[in-house]
Enzyme design. Sequence first.
Site, PDB file in Angstrom:
ATOM      1  N   HIS A 170       0.818  -1.131  -0.011  1.00 43.14           N
ATOM      2  CA  HIS A 170       0.023  -0.135   0.093  1.00 43.14           C
ATOM      3  C   HIS A 170       0.975   1.296  -0.193  1.00 43.14           C
ATOM      4  O   HIS A 170       1.729   1.438   0.951  1.00 43.14           O
ATOM      5  CB  HIS A 170      -0.788   0.070   1.179  1.00 43.14           C
ATOM      6  CG  HIS A 170      -1.949   1.108   1.328  1.00 43.14           C
ATOM      7  ND1 HIS A 170      -3.081   0.909   1.609  1.00 43.14           N
ATOM      8  CD2 HIS A 170      -1.726   2.427   1.394  1.00 43.14           C
ATOM      9  CE1 HIS A 170      -3.946   2.027   1.707  1.00 43.14           C
ATOM     10  NE2 HIS A 170      -2.745   3.183   1.372  1.00 43.14           N
ATOM     11  N   HIS A 216       3.246   4.160   0.540  1.00 47.64           N
ATOM     12  CA  HIS A 216       3.546   4.879   1.735  1.00 47.64           C
ATOM     13  C   HIS A 216       4.954   5.636   1.548  1.00 47.64           C
ATOM     14  O   HIS A 216       5.735   4.864   0.768  1.00 47.64           O
ATOM     15  CB  HIS A 216       3.535   4.042   2.859  1.00 47.64           C
ATOM     16  CG  HIS A 216       4.344   2.711   2.913  1.00 47.64           C
ATOM     17  ND1 HIS A 216       4.096   1.475   1.995  1.00 47.64           N
ATOM     18  CD2 HIS A 216       5.862   2.472   3.527  1.00 47.64           C
ATOM     19  CE1 HIS A 216       4.832   0.651   2.321  1.00 47.64           C
ATOM     20  NE2 HIS A 216       5.890   1.323   2.971  1.00 47.64           N
TER      21      HIS A 216
HETATM   22  P1  5GP Z   1       8.026  -1.035   3.636  1.00 53.97           P
HETATM   23  O1  5GP Z   1       9.015  -2.018   4.075  1.00 53.97           O
HETATM   24  O2  5GP Z   1       6.718  -1.676   2.812  1.00 53.97           O
HETATM   25  O3  5GP Z   1       8.588   0.152   2.987  1.00 53.97           O
HETATM   26  O4  5GP Z   1       7.442  -0.249   5.136  1.00 53.97           O
HETATM   27  C1  5GP Z   1       6.703  -0.863   5.677  1.00 53.97           C
HETATM   28  C2  5GP Z   1       6.790  -0.050   7.108  1.00 53.97           C
HETATM   29  O5  5GP Z   1       5.475  -0.584   7.961  1.00 53.97           O
HETATM   30  C3  5GP Z   1       7.772  -0.715   8.098  1.00 53.97           C
HETATM   31  O6  5GP Z   1       8.828   0.186   8.321  1.00 53.97           O
HETATM   32  C4  5GP Z   1       7.160  -1.664   9.186  1.00 53.97           C
HETATM   33  O7  5GP Z   1       7.884  -1.239  10.392  1.00 53.97           O
HETATM   34  C5  5GP Z   1       5.934  -0.717   9.158  1.00 53.97           C
HETATM   35  N1  5GP Z   1       4.863  -1.285   9.788  1.00 53.97           N
HETATM   36  C6  5GP Z   1       4.714  -2.592   9.905  1.00 53.97           C
HETATM   37  N2  5GP Z   1       3.431  -3.158  10.134  1.00 53.97           N
HETATM   38  C7  5GP Z   1       3.027  -2.097  11.100  1.00 53.97           C
HETATM   39  C8  5GP Z   1       1.978  -1.628  11.878  1.00 53.97           C
HETATM   40  O8  5GP Z   1       1.104  -2.592  12.062  1.00 53.97           O
HETATM   41  N3  5GP Z   1       1.774  -0.411  12.474  1.00 53.97           N
HETATM   42  C9  5GP Z   1       2.640   0.492  11.934  1.00 53.97           C
HETATM   43  N4  5GP Z   1       2.600   1.740  12.564  1.00 53.97           N
HETATM   44  N5  5GP Z   1       3.965   0.327  11.201  1.00 53.97           N
HETATM   45  C10 5GP Z   1       3.791  -1.085  10.647  1.00 53.97           C
HETATM   46 ZN    ZN Z   2      -4.332  -0.650   1.200  1.00 52.57          ZN
END
Ligand code: 5GP
Ligand code: ZN
Length: 114
Positions: free
Chosen positions: A97, A99
């Site tokens: 999603h 971010h």
């Molecule tokens: P990505 O790895 O996709 O770039 O970033 C996903 C981010 O979401 C990670 O930094 C991880 O720590 C964060 N994250 C995963 N699950 C949760 C959650 O349940 N709550 C929050 N606040 N952050 C989350």
């Molecule tokens: Zn979503």
Amino acid sequence: MKDCLFCKIVRGEIPSEKLYEDDEVLAFRDINPAAPVHILVIPKEHIDGADTLTSSHEGLIAKLILTVQRLAEEQKLVQGWRIVTNIREHGGQTVRHLHFHLLGGGQLGDFGLK
Ligand code: 5GP
Ligand code: ZN
């Protein structure tokens, strides 16, 4: 998206520490911070990632980036900060999603291959 983690956070089904919210955008603290300040800024609408954006999202993307900038000001990251968006597996995206990570509060490291 029913099973998407961040859509569940948007709907309030999973709690989060929210820092900003309006009808299109939500900002909340990352649960596993990689820097002293680590905030996630997301569209409320489900978008898979930066790889699936289209011209219809132009206004939304500007709003997301301006939200990150405002949060950086609020967090007093006067010495600098970083926006990161990871894309798919090699990019390190673990939540599909869109971010933007706002990272700051100390000297950040370099990027590159593991
Ligand atoms: P990505 O790895 O996709 O770039 O970033 C996903 C981010 O979401 C990670 O930094 C991880 O720590 C964060 N994250 C995963 N699950 C949760 C959650 O349940 N709550 C929050 N606040 N952050 C989350
Ligand atoms: Zn979503």
